[in-house]
Design a protein around this motif. Sequence first.
Motif, mmCIF file in Angstrom:
data_model
loop_
_atom_site.group_PDB
_atom_site.id
_atom_site.type_symbol
_atom_site.label_atom_id
_atom_site.label_comp_id
_atom_site.label_asym_id
_atom_site.label_seq_id
_atom_site.Cartn_x
_atom_site.Cartn_y
_atom_site.Cartn_z
ATOM 1 N N ALA A 126 1.953 7.693 -4.981
ATOM 2 C CA ALA A 126 2.185 6.046 -5.606
ATOM 3 C C ALA A 126 2.525 5.237 -4.347
ATOM 4 O O ALA A 126 3.157 5.483 -3.317
ATOM 5 C CB ALA A 126 3.547 6.304 -6.404
ATOM 6 N N GLY A 127 2.026 4.211 -4.536
ATOM 7 C CA GLY A 127 2.124 3.029 -3.535
ATOM 8 C C GLY A 127 0.891 2.089 -3.476
ATOM 9 O O GLY A 127 0.048 2.182 -4.327
ATOM 10 N N VAL A 128 0.922 1.319 -2.471
ATOM 11 C CA VAL A 128 -0.009 0.192 -2.442
ATOM 12 C C VAL A 128 -1.205 0.640 -1.126
ATOM 13 O O VAL A 128 -0.672 0.835 -0.237
ATOM 14 C CB VAL A 128 0.552 -1.203 -2.129
ATOM 15 C CG1 VAL A 128 -0.577 -2.108 -2.012
ATOM 16 C CG2 VAL A 128 1.660 -1.612 -3.035
ATOM 17 N N TYR A 129 -2.200 0.434 -1.565
ATOM 18 C CA TYR A 129 -3.453 0.993 -0.786
ATOM 19 C C TYR A 129 -4.302 -0.176 -0.430
ATOM 20 O O TYR A 129 -4.935 -0.957 -1.414
ATOM 21 C CB TYR A 129 -4.094 2.256 -1.212
ATOM 22 C CG TYR A 129 -3.358 3.488 -1.073
ATOM 23 C CD1 TYR A 129 -3.293 4.414 -0.149
ATOM 24 C CD2 TYR A 129 -2.463 3.659 -2.118
ATOM 25 C CE1 TYR A 129 -2.500 5.485 -0.237
ATOM 26 C CE2 TYR A 129 -1.692 4.814 -2.216
ATOM 27 C CZ TYR A 129 -1.640 5.901 -1.175
ATOM 28 O OH TYR A 129 -0.701 6.885 -1.167
ATOM 29 N N ASP A 130 -4.863 -0.449 0.650
ATOM 30 C CA ASP A 130 -6.214 -1.257 0.894
ATOM 31 C C ASP A 130 -7.447 -0.346 0.764
ATOM 32 O O ASP A 130 -7.627 0.612 1.695
ATOM 33 C CB ASP A 130 -6.166 -1.646 2.381
ATOM 34 C CG ASP A 130 -5.156 -2.935 2.310
ATOM 35 O OD1 ASP A 130 -4.579 -3.313 1.434
ATOM 36 O OD2 ASP A 130 -4.493 -2.954 3.577
ATOM 37 N N VAL A 131 -7.904 -0.219 -0.398
ATOM 38 C CA VAL A 131 -8.844 0.559 -0.801
ATOM 39 C C VAL A 131 -10.205 0.089 -0.208
ATOM 40 O O VAL A 131 -10.839 -0.773 -0.525
ATOM 41 C CB VAL A 131 -9.195 0.958 -2.164
ATOM 42 C CG1 VAL A 131 -10.417 1.640 -2.704
ATOM 43 C CG2 VAL A 131 -7.733 1.309 -2.668
ATOM 44 N N PRO A 132 -10.871 1.004 0.556
ATOM 45 C CA PRO A 132 -12.472 0.783 1.181
ATOM 46 C C PRO A 132 -13.351 0.704 -0.063
ATOM 47 O O PRO A 132 -13.009 1.392 -1.073
ATOM 48 C CB PRO A 132 -12.874 1.843 2.278
ATOM 49 C CG PRO A 132 -11.228 2.491 2.709
ATOM 50 C CD PRO A 132 -10.440 2.233 1.309
#
Length: 422
Positions: free
Chosen positions: A105-111
Amino acid sequence: MKLNTSRFKNLFKNNWVLKLASFLIAVVVWFAVVISMTPEQEYRITDVPVTLNMESSAAGERNLQPIAGQDATVTVVVRGKRSVVGGLTKNDVVVSGILNYVVAAGVYDVPLQVQKTDPNADFTVVRVEPLNVSITFDEIIEKVVPVRADVSITSVPDGYIMRDPVLEYTEVTLTGPRTALANVEYCGVTLQKEGTFTSDIVENLEISAYNADGEKLEDTDFTYSSKTTKITVPILKEKTVNLTYQIINAPADLDTSQLQITLSQSTLQVAAPEALADSIDSISLGYIDVKDLSPGAQLTLKIELPNGFINMEDTEEVTATFMSEGVNTRTFRVTNIQTINVPTGYSVRVYTSSLSNVQLVAIGDQLEDLAASEIVAEADLSQIELTAGQSTSIPVSIRVPGRDGIWAVGSYTIVIAVWQTQ
């Protein structure tokens, strides 16, 4: 024909017609030159949604789901012939998030990666803007929480009571992100009614989530197993009813009204729905067996209310006392033992020669001159399932023919042998 040719020639004599024709020809020529000089160009496709394939990702295997940022749109830059790319829409490309590194769980900068919807389409994907999007992921869980009712009713009239509300669902299951559900302490419904009520209040209410401080929470992030519940607020009428009992196993010649039995409590305060409360005036405590009535005997009778009634007092049992005043007892040895109603095809033999310590009770002085020979121990075999070839113990009734108002206290049995005659 000559007239038509003349009109055609006259058109070119008009200056504005010549100018318009020249302009149109120039535009066509210009388009042809541009297309020939720039065969390909870049084109921007805007508002393209981002697709997240959770099922085949590590995130999906860990029961993670996007909860914020998944609705982002991006711009895809493509290159191709003007005649091709000029007509492209967001349906001609697919932008997918790369979820290889989403494992918790968390915040991701998704490519992001882009593909053509039709691999054979005649254009080239140049880039996507931006190159990644910020998406929040969380574990999707289930949480069972209690449902509480907040009820505010103006009033009920005197002689009526309002009971605790009854909910169709006393708990619900919430499904959603773990972080969102961590704030949920309970769910609740609110019922406010004005007026005077004499019958049950029944409504369907919407369920909402609350935190530990009693603050209502936004519930857009999770779902309910049920978003509504039926609530019933019982409104009951109070009533005082008489407590009664029935006498059993009394001799036919015994006037049971002469039995002085007093109850520790002769009435009971109860409550029930109005129509039900109005339908009865007494409640039976059950049966009193004369075999248990010796002078001063105290019997415990359990209060069992009919369906729909509630007991408004703490009393659960009533004591029945058989008064000893005017009651006499004597003990006898009974030797006159009889069997009646022997089934056809059977014979019996009585092995018991006498019954000792048979206690008789009577109101008044009827026992003073009673002889033991007047007493009969009678076994009614029509009420017994006989088995040939064995001895068995069977109950007997104690009777005093010709004498009124005498009964025996306790239970007595005899032993008989049975055999078949046919």
